[in-house]
Structures are given as C-alpha cells and as structure tokens.
Design a protein around this motif. Structure first.
Motif, PDB file in Angstrom:
ATOM      1  N   HIS A 193       0.699  -1.072  -0.123  1.00  0.00           N
ATOM      2  CA  HIS A 193      -0.238  -0.031   0.052  1.00  0.00           C
ATOM      3  C   HIS A 193       0.810   1.204   0.072  1.00  0.00           C
ATOM      4  N   SER A 245      -8.822  -3.226   6.757  1.00  0.00           N
ATOM      5  CA  SER A 245      -8.440  -2.752   5.211  1.00  0.00           C
ATOM      6  C   SER A 245      -7.039  -2.757   4.992  1.00  0.00           C
ATOM      7  N   SER A 251      -6.157  -6.252   3.159  1.00  0.00           N
ATOM      8  CA  SER A 251      -7.044  -6.489   2.075  1.00  0.00           C
ATOM      9  C   SER A 251      -6.577  -5.559   0.898  1.00  0.00           C
ATOM     10  N   ASN A 252      -7.315  -5.351  -0.260  1.00  0.00           N
ATOM     11  CA  ASN A 252      -6.956  -4.572  -1.189  1.00  0.00           C
ATOM     12  C   ASN A 252      -7.839  -3.396  -1.058  1.00  0.00           C
ATOM     13  N   LYS A 253      -8.622  -3.038  -0.108  1.00  0.00           N
ATOM     14  CA  LYS A 253      -9.570  -1.852   0.232  1.00  0.00           C
ATOM     15  C   LYS A 253      -8.631  -0.798   0.905  1.00  0.00           C
ATOM     16  N   ASN A 298      -7.583   2.468   1.507  1.00  0.00           N
ATOM     17  CA  ASN A 298      -8.003   3.750   1.203  1.00  0.00           C
ATOM     18  C   ASN A 298      -7.441   4.982   1.953  1.00  0.00           C
TER      19      ASN A 298
END
Length: 326
Positions: free
Chosen positions: A58, A91, A94-96, A98
C-alpha cells in the motif's frame, strides 16, 4: 529514475495483533504486508517464487517517508512527517486500503513551516496513550481515543531518535547525546545520562544515541558511543559491549539478553556481562529495525538499508529472506 526495488530502505516493522502478518514501512511511503502463514508454511502444490514477497504493498499519499510503526488491537499506527495515522487492520490486510481511520497532527511552531519526523513511538500497556519522539526535540503524548494532545516533554536540544517506556516511566535518546528518564505524569525529565562522557565514548563516531530501552533494573543504549548496559538506580555503566559496529540503531532486551545492531555485519545477542551468544548475519549494511515475538511462534525479523528483510524462527540463524518488492 531511481529503482525503488533496488534502493529501498526499511526503517520500521511491526506484527499484526493476530500474528498472521508482518508490516514493514519504507522511505518511499510504502507499507508492505507479508502473509506469515504463506511464508512459514508454503503449500507445495501452490508454491511459487512469490511466496516471500508482500501480499500487498500500500502506498501513502505523496509517498511520504514512513519513520515508525506500532500495533494496537484495533489499528496499525503509522508515524510519518508531521502526522500520525491509524489504519484499520481489516483494510490493511485487503486490497481496500484507502483512507486512515484517524489522523493526529504533530504540533509545529506557527513561525515556521517545517514539519517534523515522528522518529519513534511507544504505546502504553493499556493502549490509552501514544508517545511520539519527534524531530523538533520533543516527546508528545496523545490520547489514542480522540487524538487529544495530553503532554509535551521538553528537555532534549536536538532531535529524538528513540522513545521507550515501562509502566509510568519513559526513556528517550537523542542526537544531542543525552539519554533522559521521565515520569510520564510530569513534563520535566527526572534524570539524564551522557554515554559520550562515559567509558562507552567513541569520539570518532560522535555523541548521538540512536537506540535505548528500559528494563526492570537496567537501561541499554548505544549510538556513536558503544552499546552499553547501565544500572537503572545508580545510572552507572556496568557493561560496555565490545562489538565491531560503526553506530547502534537497535537495542532492546529479550529474556536475559540484549539484542542490538546498527552499522555492522551482524545482529547481536549478548549476555548482560558482555558475552556474544549469537551473531546473526544480515542482508542490510545498516539495521534500523529488529522485532521479535515468542507467540504464536518464535519469530525475529531484521530490516534496514536494503529491500530485503531477514527472517529467523529460532533467533540463532537466518531462515529466509523476504523481499520488499512487487
């Protein structure tokens, strides 16, 4: 263009509260999430060359340098430049990924525009207070619920490298060469040490102290001065460790040993009397982070001036090398 995969530096790491993930932060504002189940127990049928790479990487906005990391039960706590952010674990793994769940802005003088690095953080045992050692020479304590500034601890006259604590007591180390002891309930230091004015002195490497840790009866610290063990009550240097380093950036207690590293070829495990128990060869030329745990399994990870992170499951030798790259 600079290749981040080749020239990355990892300043900090932490484990997730569930123990399943290792999180590492880079100077390029990247958070690498390693799936430790996949790393430690690869399934032969699904085995690939990707098993020792991050499950996710990320990126923070503006690629701001990640200086320090902490884990709470609810959040990954990230110290960058001028602010501290909290990220929900769901989050993060995971790929969430933000936006952060919360942001704490580190105070800065209105007369200047400079934002300060959050070089080191420590979380109280009850996870109610967060302490941050910063580049403006101050330590700040914040309420983790609401982010309110509680106290400012002033006393260093150069930037802080490390802050650590035990119960109501704090200890800090800075570029000014001081190690300071604090009662977290009062803003003034209770005591201080100057390792560069002791038998640990190394004038050729300077007076800065890069790492410090507080035990029940002992203090361990090092930087330009040699790694040394000090008695907490008398503040006398009891042991000066004879290891071939060119500056210490990591120092901590583990069971009846001191774990330390920096600008050296090894991460060391030493007895309090100075005996070298283990010399672990490392991938980085300089170690900036070494974290270990004993549950749910034994694990030590070592990171620094390299995109490679060394992983050890016995604390005695390097089992694997993780790669901070996609």
């Amino acid at each position: 263009m600079l290749d981040k995969n080749l020239y990355n530096t990892v300043l900090c790491q932490t484990f997730s509260p569930c123990g399943k993930y290792l999180i590492a932060g880079s100077i390029y504002g990247q958070l690498a999430v390693f799936d430790l189940d996949r790393v430690l127990n690869p399934i032969l049928e699904l085995f690939s060359a990707e098993y020792n790479k991050p499950k996710y990487i990320h990126e923070l906005e503006n690629e701001v340098q990640i200086c320090s990391l902490l884990t709470s039960q609810k959040f990954l706590i990230v110290g960058t430049i001028g602010e501290i952010t909290g990220w929900d674990w769901k989050s993060l793994v995971s790929n969430k990924f933000n936006k952060p769940s919360w942001i704490i802005k580190v105070p800065f003088k209105k007369s200047g525009l400079e934002l300060w690095d959050v070089n080191s953080m420590w979380l109280s045992e009850d996870e109610s207070k967060l302490y941050a050692g910063c580049g403006d020479n101050n330590i700040y304590s914040f309420s983790l619920e609401g982010g309110k500034l509680i106290s400012v601890y002033e006393g260093h006259n150069d930037y802080i490298h490390c802050v650590h604590g035990k119960g109501k007591h704090l200890i800090s180390a800075g570029e000014d060469g001081f190690v300071k002891l604090w009662d977290s309930r009062t803003p003034s230091a209770q005591n201080s040490m100057e390792p560069h004015n002791s038998k640990a002195s190394r004038p050729d490497l300077g007076k800065w102290v890069g790492a410090v840790a507080l035990g029940d009866d002992w203090i361990v610290c090092g930087g330009g001065p040699r790694l040394s063990l000090w008695h907490l009550r008398s503040l006398d240097a009891v042991t000066v460790f004879d290891i071939p380093d060119h500056g210490i950036h990591v120092a901590q207690f583990h069971e009846d040993c001191v774990v330390a590293g920096g600008s050296a070829k090894f991460l060391y495990q030493l007895t309090y009397s100075g005996e070298v128990k283990v010399e672990l060869p490392i991938s980085a030329t300089t170690v900036y982070s070494a974290i270990l745990r004993t549950t749910p399994n034994k694990l030590l990870t070592i990171a620094g001036s390299s995109p490679d992170i060394d992983l050890c499951t016995t604390f005695n030798y390097r089992d694997q090398v993780l790669h901070f790259r996609q």
